[in-house]
Design an enzyme around this catalytic site. Structure first.
Site, PDB file in Angstrom:
ATOM      1  N   CYS A 163       0.804  -1.225   0.000  1.00 45.74           N
ATOM      2  CA  CYS A 163       0.000   0.000   0.000  1.00 45.74           C
ATOM      3  C   CYS A 163       0.835   1.271   0.000  1.00 45.74           C
ATOM      4  CB  CYS A 163      -0.945  -0.012   1.199  1.00 45.74           C
ATOM      5  SG  CYS A 163      -1.831  -1.570   1.372  1.00 45.74           S
ATOM      6  N   HIS A 303      -3.008   7.945   5.839  1.00 48.19           N
ATOM      7  CA  HIS A 303      -3.191   6.620   5.245  1.00 48.19           C
ATOM      8  C   HIS A 303      -4.613   6.154   5.548  1.00 48.19           C
ATOM      9  CE1 HIS A 303      -2.014   2.925   3.421  1.00 48.19           C
ATOM     10  NE2 HIS A 303      -2.149   2.212   4.521  1.00 48.19           N
ATOM     11  N   GLU A 314      -1.709   5.198  13.483  1.00 47.02           N
ATOM     12  CA  GLU A 314      -1.323   6.391  12.731  1.00 47.02           C
ATOM     13  C   GLU A 314      -1.563   7.638  13.568  1.00 47.02           C
ATOM     14  OE1 GLU A 314      -1.748   8.441   8.303  1.00 47.02           O
ATOM     15  OE2 GLU A 314      -3.171   6.868   8.891  1.00 47.02           O
ATOM     16  N   LYS A 335      -9.732   7.824   1.712  1.00 47.94           N
ATOM     17  CA  LYS A 335     -10.164   6.435   1.530  1.00 47.94           C
ATOM     18  C   LYS A 335     -11.610   6.240   1.993  1.00 47.94           C
ATOM     19  CE  LYS A 335      -5.626   4.160   1.844  1.00 47.94           C
ATOM     20  NZ  LYS A 335      -4.751   5.341   2.058  1.00 47.94           N
ATOM     21  N   HIS A 340      -9.749   1.658  -0.388  1.00 53.33           N
ATOM     22  CA  HIS A 340      -8.293   1.508  -0.341  1.00 53.33           C
ATOM     23  C   HIS A 340      -7.811   0.940  -1.670  1.00 53.33           C
ATOM     24  CE1 HIS A 340      -4.301   0.988   0.826  1.00 53.33           C
ATOM     25  NE2 HIS A 340      -4.425   0.326   1.955  1.00 53.33           N
ATOM     26  N   PHE A 399       1.773  -3.230   4.020  1.00 51.94           N
ATOM     27  CA  PHE A 399       2.102  -4.521   4.623  1.00 51.94           C
ATOM     28  C   PHE A 399       3.598  -4.775   4.479  1.00 51.94           C
ATOM     29  CE2 PHE A 399      -2.325  -6.655   3.860  1.00 51.94           C
ATOM     30  CZ  PHE A 399      -2.847  -5.916   4.905  1.00 51.94           C
TER      31      PHE A 399
END
Length: 411
Positions: A163, A303, A314, A335, A340, A399
């Site tokens: 991502c 994010h 975050e 998002k 996403h 990830f």
């Protein structure tokens, strides 16, 4: 002093619009691109909603014959690149093709092709596997096809950092220009992993939302009832250019890219570091690279995936870096509207950030109804906010603990 890098072109394919103008119109008006999955039967899946690209037609930019030999993730990249190249006015003959490069990455690549050809193998035997399988599915083919289409002979590579791919691609492209290895870079990310296998993999991880009865409100970053992300798809591509090169050819300049920071969590294959150390380091390095102080940042495009852990950690990272000022910085997650987009997320969000700077408008975090005590920042709930913006930070965390942060300024 290193060479300055500016944005002179943008292109996008997304669940809320298949060009930059329609994307931005949806974002500033808080429109969701989420709905029931239509591509395949999801009766046996835990999650049944996604943010699909709608009414996508690659022709006439990509011929019908080419479409047959091109995976969907590459089609998204080519269409986005075509818009960006046209937007930047990179006509043939106006630039040195040896000084124009391409970095377009993907988190997953050609999984649509992989699944289809596996079916051929199992049902019809190895001789029925397409000879185009490998070039259709490999991640680097998005960059390769774009460079071939325009004859760009400069640096050509791809990034795969889940991502964080889009941000890494744009950041690395910026550095190539700063280091005088290119004058212009076509950079971004693309993804088309909404397939039975791709969707099933994320379902099995329990990463996706279970709010199946409320598709349009299922992505709710930083909100108390969030329970997983909405899987999306699309592409974002930008034209980065050395400032004097852009001026010399009379290009429109939309923003200046001034900082890039990256780090590794070194913590877990999927879960972010609970203390936010990797995210904080990447943000700190990006601000240092941009020579922007903690008091000078006007907006953070988070994010913000709508998963319980990501949004909490975050928030922890932002508060750890900015201290008392954290509560005064608008932080929003687009998002909530796009879902996403995985490897394309950072690139599409970078396009959104450029438009936010241009129009002095901070995008909202929609579907924000019930505050979470553990997420206690200003998330610009539900409606866009008019506010002068000079400096923006855009976060992407992938990830594997891959963190990539970009900082851009109004030009």
């Amino acid at each position: 002093m290193s060479r300055r890098v500016v944005v002179t072109g943008m292109g996008a394919v997304s669940p809320v619009g298949n060009n930059v103008e329609s994307l931005w119109d949806s974002i500033k008006n808080g429109r969701s691109g989420t709905g029931p999955v239509t591509r395949f039967d999801v009766e046996k899946y835990n999650s049944k909603v996604a943010a699909e690209v709608k009414e996508f037609n690659p022709e006439p930019i990509i011929s019908a014959k080419e479409v047959e030999k091109t995976d969907l993730f590459c089609q998204y990249a080519i269409i986005s690149a075509a818009e960006a190249v046209e937007n930047a006015g990179l006509e043939a003959g106006s630039i040195d093709p040896n000084r124009v490069g391409v970095i377009i990455g993907s988190g997953i690549g050609g999984i649509t092709t992989l699944e289809a050809q596996k079916e051929n193998l199992m049902n019809k035997g190895p001789r029925r596997v397409s000879p185009h399988l490998i070039p259709m599915m490999i991640v680097n083919m998005a960059s390769g096809l774009v460079s071939m289409r325009y004859g760009f002979h400069g640096p050509n590579t791809s990034v795969v950092t889940a991502c964080a791919t889009g941000n890494h691609s744009i950041g690395e492209a910026m550095r190539l220009i700063q280091n005088n290895e290119a004058d212009v870079m076509v950079a971004g990310g693309t993804e088309a992993a909404l397939t039975p296998l791709g969707f099933g993999g994320f379902c099995s991880m329990r990463a996706l939302t279970g709010h199946n009865d409320e598709p349009e409100t299922a992505s709710r970053p930083f909100e108390k009832t969030r329970d997983g992300f909405i899987m999306g798809e699309g592409a974002g591509v930008v034209i980065l250019e050395e400032l004097e090169h852009a001026k010399k050819r009379g290009a429109a300049i939309y923003a200046e890219l001034v900082g890039f920071g990256m780090s590794g969590d070194a913590h877990h294959i999927t879960m972010p570091d609970p203390e936010g150390r990797g995210a904080r380091l990447a943000m700190s390095l990006a601000l240092e690279d941009a020579q922007v102080g903690l008091d000078d940042l006007d907006y953070i495009n988070a994010h913000g995936t709508s998963t319980p852990y990501n949004d909490k950690f975050e928030t922890v990272a932002i508060k750890s870096l900015f201290g008392e000022r954290a509560s005064k910085i608008p932080v929003s997650s687009t998002k909530s509207m796009t879902g996403h987009l995985l490897g394309a997320a950072g690139a599409v969000e970078f396009v959104i950030c450029v438009r936010a700077v241009q129009e002095s408008l901070i995008p909202p975090t929609i579907n924000y109804r019930e505050p979470d005590p553990e997420c206690d920042l200003d998330y610009v709930p539900n409606e866009a906010r008019e506010q002068a913006i000079q400096t923006v930070m855009s976060n992407s965390f992938g990830f594997g603990g891959h963190n990539a942060v970009l900082v851009l300024k109004k030009f």
